[in-house]
Motif scaffolding. Structure first.
Motif, PDB file in Angstrom:
ATOM      1  N   HIS A  68       0.821  -1.214   0.000  1.00 42.18           N
ATOM      2  CA  HIS A  68       0.000   0.000   0.000  1.00 42.18           C
ATOM      3  C   HIS A  68       0.856   1.266   0.000  1.00 42.18           C
ATOM      4  O   HIS A  68       0.551   2.220  -0.718  1.00 42.18           O
ATOM      5  CB  HIS A  68      -0.947   0.014   1.197  1.00 42.18           C
TER       6      HIS A  68
ATOM      7  N   GLU B 255       1.023   4.278  -2.679  1.00 44.84           N
ATOM      8  CA  GLU B 255       0.821   5.682  -2.286  1.00 44.84           C
ATOM      9  C   GLU B 255       2.003   6.547  -2.726  1.00 44.84           C
ATOM     10  O   GLU B 255       1.818   7.679  -3.155  1.00 44.84           O
ATOM     11  CB  GLU B 255       0.592   5.808  -0.777  1.00 44.84           C
TER      12      GLU B 255
ATOM     13  N   SER C 211       1.039   9.481  -5.286  1.00 44.86           N
ATOM     14  CA  SER C 211       1.091  10.833  -4.713  1.00 44.86           C
ATOM     15  C   SER C 211       2.309  11.632  -5.145  1.00 44.86           C
ATOM     16  O   SER C 211       2.368  12.830  -4.897  1.00 44.86           O
ATOM     17  CB  SER C 211       1.074  10.744  -3.180  1.00 44.86           C
TER      18      SER C 211
ATOM     19  N   HIS D 103      -4.690   0.419   6.466  1.00 40.95           N
ATOM     20  CA  HIS D 103      -5.294   1.064   5.298  1.00 40.95           C
ATOM     21  C   HIS D 103      -5.487   2.554   5.547  1.00 40.95           C
ATOM     22  O   HIS D 103      -5.184   3.384   4.686  1.00 40.95           O
ATOM     23  CB  HIS D 103      -6.650   0.431   4.970  1.00 40.95           C
TER      24      HIS D 103
ATOM     25  N   SER E 148      -1.973   4.343   5.611  1.00 42.53           N
ATOM     26  CA  SER E 148      -1.313   4.427   4.302  1.00 42.53           C
ATOM     27  C   SER E 148      -2.048   5.418   3.398  1.00 42.53           C
ATOM     28  O   SER E 148      -1.416   6.187   2.666  1.00 42.53           O
ATOM     29  CB  SER E 148      -1.180   3.053   3.643  1.00 42.53           C
ATOM     30  N   ALA E 149      -3.374   5.432   3.441  1.00 44.85           N
ATOM     31  CA  ALA E 149      -4.135   6.391   2.638  1.00 44.85           C
ATOM     32  C   ALA E 149      -3.831   7.820   3.084  1.00 44.85           C
ATOM     33  O   ALA E 149      -3.660   8.708   2.254  1.00 44.85           O
ATOM     34  CB  ALA E 149      -5.630   6.105   2.751  1.00 44.85           C
TER      35      ALA E 149
ATOM     36  N   GLU F 204      -1.955  11.217   1.056  1.00 47.27           N
ATOM     37  CA  GLU F 204      -2.893  12.313   0.834  1.00 47.27           C
ATOM     38  C   GLU F 204      -2.156  13.610   0.512  1.00 47.27           C
ATOM     39  O   GLU F 204      -1.269  14.030   1.253  1.00 47.27           O
ATOM     40  CB  GLU F 204      -3.731  12.482   2.102  1.00 47.27           C
TER      41      GLU F 204
ATOM     42  N   LEU G 226      -9.016  12.297   2.895  1.00 45.70           N
ATOM     43  CA  LEU G 226      -8.948  10.972   3.494  1.00 45.70           C
ATOM     44  C   LEU G 226     -10.330  10.325   3.567  1.00 45.70           C
ATOM     45  O   LEU G 226     -10.489   9.151   3.268  1.00 45.70           O
ATOM     46  CB  LEU G 226      -8.310  11.039   4.886  1.00 45.70           C
TER      47      LEU G 226
ATOM     48  N   ARG H 222     -11.309   9.140   0.137  1.00 43.95           N
ATOM     49  CA  ARG H 222     -10.486   8.003  -0.246  1.00 43.95           C
ATOM     50  C   ARG H 222     -10.899   6.762   0.539  1.00 43.95           C
ATOM     51  O   ARG H 222     -10.915   5.655   0.013  1.00 43.95           O
ATOM     52  CB  ARG H 222      -9.003   8.315  -0.024  1.00 43.95           C
ATOM     53  N   LEU H 223     -11.224   6.950   1.812  1.00 42.66           N
ATOM     54  CA  LEU H 223     -11.690   5.828   2.619  1.00 42.66           C
ATOM     55  C   LEU H 223     -12.993   5.276   2.055  1.00 42.66           C
ATOM     56  O   LEU H 223     -13.163   4.062   1.936  1.00 42.66           O
ATOM     57  CB  LEU H 223     -11.874   6.239   4.078  1.00 42.66           C
TER      58      LEU H 223
ATOM     59  N   LEU I 134     -12.170   3.252  -0.899  1.00 38.90           N
ATOM     60  CA  LEU I 134     -11.550   1.999  -0.482  1.00 38.90           C
ATOM     61  C   LEU I 134     -12.601   1.028   0.061  1.00 38.90           C
ATOM     62  O   LEU I 134     -12.602  -0.153  -0.279  1.00 38.90           O
ATOM     63  CB  LEU I 134     -10.484   2.270   0.580  1.00 38.90           C
TER      64      LEU I 134
END
Length: 195
Positions: free
Chosen positions: A57, A61, A65, A162, A165-166, A170, A177, A180-181, A184
């Motif tokens: 992950h 990222e 990013s 998770h 890492s997200a 960011e 977030l 993105r969550l 996910l």
């Protein structure tokens, strides 16, 4: 595994917002970004549970990013000598941890004494110590920042990885977030993030 429906996703987001999980994940994720260079983010787990999933992950990222310092180095307890170079990094790498590097420890159970000793040594040489742990007070005491994941909580140990890492990947131009969550959660099954 069955995907979560949009109502479940919305409920989980609301519950996480009320618990402070999103903010804590963001803090720890942003702390990972303080690593100065690619390869300086060292991920280590326990002998029985190496953090392969989080390594993947964070690699994603870093790529998505444009933050190369998030490219992790997986540190393994007993890497096979014939493994590719990036999978052959052993615990001796922790002896060379230095200022500007980050040691990210994942330990759902009590961390073994040899790991705690190496974490303490890395801290003394100036590395930043971060952790996701399952209630290990010794590990928390060595870490500059840590998130404890209770066994009976809303977020599982895997779910915490998770979230962090997200948050690490960011950037302002990207989705927040929470968005993105939500994305996910629409892809994964419920048991990975909710009990």
């Amino acid at each position: 595994m069955e995907a979560m429906d949009s109502g479940s996703v919305a409920l989980l987001r609301e519950l996480l917002a009320q618990t402070g999980w999103l903010e804590r994940a963001r803090e720890l994720g942003h702390a990972l970004r303080a690593t100065r260079s690619p390869g300086g983010l060292l991920l280590v787990g326990t002998p029985d549970d190496e953090p392969w999933h989080l390594t993947a992950h964070l690699s994603d990222e870093a790529r998505f990013s444009g933050l190369p310092q998030l490219t992790p180095t997986l540190v393994r307890w007993s890497p096979p000598p014939d493994a590719p170079a990036h999978l052959r990094v052993g615990l001796d790498r922790l002896e060379r941890a230095a200022r500007g590097e980050t040691l990210f420890v994942l330990s759902e159970q009590q961390a073994p004494v040899p790991l705690l000793e190496r974490v303490d040594d890395a801290r003394r040489t100036g590395a930043t110590i971060l952790a996701i742990e399952g209630g290990d007070t010794e590990l928390t005491g060595l870490a500059h920042d840590a998130i404890a994941v209770p066994r009976d909580g809303l977020v599982t140990f895997d779910g915490a990885q998770h979230l962090v890492s997200a948050a690490a990947g960011e950037v302002e131009q990207r989705l927040g977030l929470r968005a993105r969550l939500a994305r996910l959660l629409e892809k994964v099954s419920g048991p990975q993030l909710a009990d």
